[in-house]
Design an enzyme around this catalytic site. Structure first.
Site, mmCIF file in Angstrom:
data_model
loop_
_atom_site.group_PDB
_atom_site.id
_atom_site.type_symbol
_atom_site.label_atom_id
_atom_site.label_comp_id
_atom_site.label_asym_id
_atom_site.label_seq_id
_atom_site.Cartn_x
_atom_site.Cartn_y
_atom_site.Cartn_z
ATOM 1 N N SER A 95 80.413 56.084 56.970
ATOM 2 C CA SER A 95 79.954 55.100 57.819
ATOM 3 C C SER A 95 80.581 55.042 59.157
ATOM 4 O O SER A 95 80.845 56.014 59.841
ATOM 5 C CB SER A 95 79.780 53.594 57.202
ATOM 6 O OG SER A 95 79.450 52.777 57.891
ATOM 7 N N ASP A 217 68.231 54.161 53.536
ATOM 8 C CA ASP A 217 69.309 53.486 53.932
ATOM 9 C C ASP A 217 69.169 52.247 54.980
ATOM 10 O O ASP A 217 68.876 52.524 55.978
ATOM 11 C CB ASP A 217 70.411 54.594 54.749
ATOM 12 C CG ASP A 217 71.887 54.121 54.998
ATOM 13 O OD1 ASP A 217 72.004 52.668 54.985
ATOM 14 O OD2 ASP A 217 72.605 54.607 55.247
ATOM 15 N N HIS A 245 73.618 53.063 51.171
ATOM 16 C CA HIS A 245 74.609 53.468 52.434
ATOM 17 C C HIS A 245 76.001 53.784 51.858
ATOM 18 O O HIS A 245 76.806 54.623 52.638
ATOM 19 C CB HIS A 245 74.867 52.229 53.242
ATOM 20 C CG HIS A 245 75.583 52.562 54.438
ATOM 21 N ND1 HIS A 245 75.030 53.497 55.615
ATOM 22 C CD2 HIS A 245 76.891 52.083 55.200
ATOM 23 C CE1 HIS A 245 76.019 53.564 56.424
ATOM 24 N NE2 HIS A 245 76.822 52.650 56.166
#
Length: 267
Positions: A95, A217, A245
């Site tokens: 991320s 996502d 995610h």
């Protein structure tokens, strides 16, 4: 300063092998990698750490000034790499840490030789010709909600971020991870994460890069993965047959396999 203690650094795997540095995302810690680490550590030396303010890090070392920009987190990465005297390590960032890895590699190119970006997003806010997945109003509302009631926000948002509603235990794990983070620290990290635009930084990446995205996502739609891949000419884009995610938790086998395939291509 004791960097190993400050960042709760743990090193496992084969001492005589190339090094992987695994970096967690917002509201998480190194425990989020636990399902892929055993597979990776069979062939590689694996470095795990927590950013200051997360997990088992030394919370007394946290400062809002340092961690109000991604550069502060990149400095943590460089500090860990220098402490362990790493050379040409592969940085695996989940991320927001994917962008942290870009900054760390720019600051210390001799330390990091390749990047693995797991569900990255250089910019979460839609722009002309770019879809980040959120409007400015969406992000403002998200941050206002987080600051007003962090625990309530965590309980509501974690399952959305995780996806996989048929596996509620995954959403609960992320909720627990969010709730374990100090709300004041989480507030700063959230603003840093969701308001930073790192698209220009991507243009300077020339090292081998793997971009891992999921089929679905809610935080980083597939248009983002395509953008990152197109912006980094040296990148490879892999779409995992996974939802959410956090594929290192929801699809650890596929995630580890994609990383290993990429590492083999570097030899």
């Amino acid at each position: 300063m004791d960097i190993r203690r400050r960042n709760n650094v743990n090193v496992i795997g084969r001492d005589d092998s190339p090094v992987l540095v695994l970096a967690h995302g917002f509201g998480c810690d190194q425990n989020m990698w636990r399902l892929v680490v055993p597979v990776l550590a069979e062939r590689y030396r694996v470095v795990l750490f927590d950013y200051v303010g997360s997990g088992g890090s030394d919370l007394s070392a946290w400062s809002e000034e340092r961690y109000s920009s991604l550069q502060g987190y990149a400095s943590d990465v460089v500090d860990v790499c220098e402490e362990l005297d790493l050379r040409q390590a592969v940085f695996v960032g989940h991320s927001v840490s994917a962008m942290v890895g870009v900054l760390a590699a720019q600051a210390a190119p001799e330390r990091i030789g390749a990047l693995v970006m797991v569900t990255p997003s250089p910019c979460y806010i839609d722009d002309e010709g770019y879809r980040g997945g959120f409007s400015t109003e969406d992000i403002d509302e998200l941050l206002d909600s987080l600051e007003a009631n962090y625990l309530g926000w965590s309980s509501a948002m974690a399952p959305v971020i995780m996806g996989n509603p048929e596996r509620p235990e995954l959403g609960q794990e992320l909720t627990n991870s969010f709730c374990a983070t100090d709300p004041d620290i989480a507030r700063v990290f959230a603003r840093t994460t969701f308001l930073t635009d790192s698209r220009e930084d991507l243009k300077g990446v020339s090292m081998p890069t793997l971009v891992l995205e999921c089929e679905q996502d809610a935080i980083a739609p597939r248009e983002v993965g395509a953008y990152v891949h197109t912006t980094i000419p040296s990148s490879r884009l892999v779409t995992l047959d996974a939802t959410g995610h956090c594929p290192q938790l929801s699809a650890p086998e596929a995630t580890a396999e994609a990383i290993l395939d990429f590492l083999e291509s570097l030899k």
